[in-house]
Write an enzyme that holds these catalytic residues in place. Structure first.
Site, short mmCIF file in Angstrom:
data_model
loop_
_atom_site.label_atom_id
_atom_site.label_comp_id
_atom_site.label_asym_id
_atom_site.label_seq_id
_atom_site.Cartn_x
_atom_site.Cartn_y
_atom_site.Cartn_z
N HIS A 77 0.95 -1.14 -0.25
CA HIS A 77 0.33 0.28 -0.05
C HIS A 77 1.34 0.91 0.01
CE1 HIS A 77 -3.07 -3.16 2.23
NE2 HIS A 77 -3.38 -2.21 0.59
N ASP A 136 2.47 1.77 3.09
CA ASP A 136 3.29 0.62 3.49
C ASP A 136 5.19 0.77 3.42
OD1 ASP A 136 1.26 -1.10 4.56
OD2 ASP A 136 1.29 -2.00 2.51
C1 XUL Z 1 -9.13 -6.29 0.57
C2 XUL Z 1 -8.16 -6.53 -0.35
C3 XUL Z 1 -6.73 -5.42 -0.04
C4 XUL Z 1 -6.05 -5.16 -1.72
C5 XUL Z 1 -5.37 -4.14 -1.44
O1 XUL Z 1 -10.46 -7.23 0.67
O2 XUL Z 1 -7.71 -8.20 -0.40
O3 XUL Z 1 -5.77 -5.93 1.02
O4 XUL Z 1 -5.55 -6.97 -1.80
O5 XUL Z 1 -5.65 -3.16 -1.00
#
Ligand code: XUL
Ligand code: MN
Length: 344
Positions: free
Chosen positions: A50, A53
């Protein structure tokens, strides 16, 4: 262990403290540096990020600061022999995005979402990846009348167009999910994700990521969702995991709930040479009851299950399978697959 040409990734959020909506953390926080050191040990080569992160607290940092921190992180990844698979904007935690980000009724929230997406794209470029992932966490409603769903699609297209223009080298993979945190999400399936891409200024740069649990929550078969995306050459990443029925998103270890459903995902991926196309991402969480010192095993175990299943796919007697199909003997086809999975 032979990796059959596959490369594996996970995100720092997959090693977590075990909090749930009814209880606090049950494990201490593992520092990012410590997580990074675990990747190779567990058999992984790539990191999913992310935006925050990669650059914590990025809402309060200048573009120059963000770029410098992302470049320093790239160096750290290189030092560990790792690479960034993708970056995704975390748009669901800011007070402004409580009603959604790109589809909020508030112009201020939509402007924040775009500004944050630009920062995320800058980070992706500094980390040396050309892939970003959009999970549309709050793009939906709890109450249908609260937003105009047609306008929401236009807004999602406009946001994609903005990102495609801002970062001409970048490809965007949309990760659909039908619910949670919203009651109903606007982009619940791969069909929706791919259709959205075709309305943008650069459809060839918009693809999809299939997460097993998200497909199951939509009442669909993850292998068929992957197949649909593969047929459009749009399967650019996967989040393999498992899910026990229609409840909250469990992110269980791959294959731990339904081994045959896991086998079918590996069958479609391997038969269509996914190892040449993308990285195997595992979006799995340790069970809340797993002790801290063991709360990374879900990652190595999911990877191992995947590789065991690749071996099962490649050793499947395709001629016998074809005989069953030609004879329309589906009971025998069932028996063949079950027996093969159980090595009988
Ligand atoms: C949410 C999910 C997230 C995405 C990335 O359910 O899977 O972790 O993969 O934003
Ligand atoms: Mn995911």
């Amino acid at each position: 262990m032979d990796t059959f040409g596959y490369t594996f990734s996970f995100g720092p959020w997959n090693i977590h403290e075990g909090a749930d909506p009814f209880g606090p953390p049950v494990r201490p926080t593992v520092a990012f540096e410590q997580k990074l050191a675990l990747y190779k040990q567990l058999g992984f080569d790539a990191v999913q990020f992310h935006d925050d992160d990669a650059v914590p607290d990025l809402d309060h940092k200048s573009a120059a600061q963000i770029e410098a921190e992302a470049r320093a992180l790239k160096q750290k990844l290189d030092d560990h022999g790792l690479f960034a698979e993708f970056v995704a904007p975390r748009l669901w935690e800011h007070p402004l995005t409580v009603d959604g980000a790109y589809t909020s009724n508030s112009a201020q929230a939509r402007a924040y979402a775009l500004e944050r997406s630009h920062k995320m794209l800058d980070i992706a470029q500094a980390l040396g990846t050309r892939l970003v992932v959009l999970w549309y966490a709050r793009e939906g409603t709890y109450q249908r009348e609260a937003k105009d769903a047609v306008r929401a699609v236009d807004q999602l297209v406009a946001a994609l167009d903005d990102m495609l223009e801002y970062a001409p080298e970048i490809r965007i993979a949309i990760e659909p999910k039908p619910n949670e945190p919203m009651d109903l999400a606007y982009i619940p399936t791969i069909g929706h994700a791919i259709a959205l891409g075709f309305r943008t200024r650069a459809p060839e740069r918009v693809g999809a990521l299939v997460e097993s649990a998200h497909a199951i929550l939509a009442g669909l078969d993850p292998a068929d969702e992957m197949a649909f995306a593969l047929a459009y050459d749009k399967l650019w990443s996967v989040h393999l995991n498992d899910q026990n029925g229609l409840k909250f998103d469990q992110d269980r270890a791959f294959g731990s709930v339904n081994l045959r459903r896991a086998f079918d995902q590996v069958l479609v991926l391997d038969s269509h040479r996914f190892y040449e196309k993308g990285v195997i991402g595992l979006d799995v969480k340790a069970l809340r009851t797993q002790p801290a010192e063991l709360a990374h095993k879900h990652l190595a175990n999911s990877r191992e299950t995947f590789l065991w299943l690749v071996e099962r796919v490649r050793s499947l007697d395709r001629a016998v399978m074809q005989e069953c199909i030609d004879a329309r003997d589906y009971e025998e086809l069932d028996r063949l697959i079950i027996g093969h999975l159980m090595r009988c």
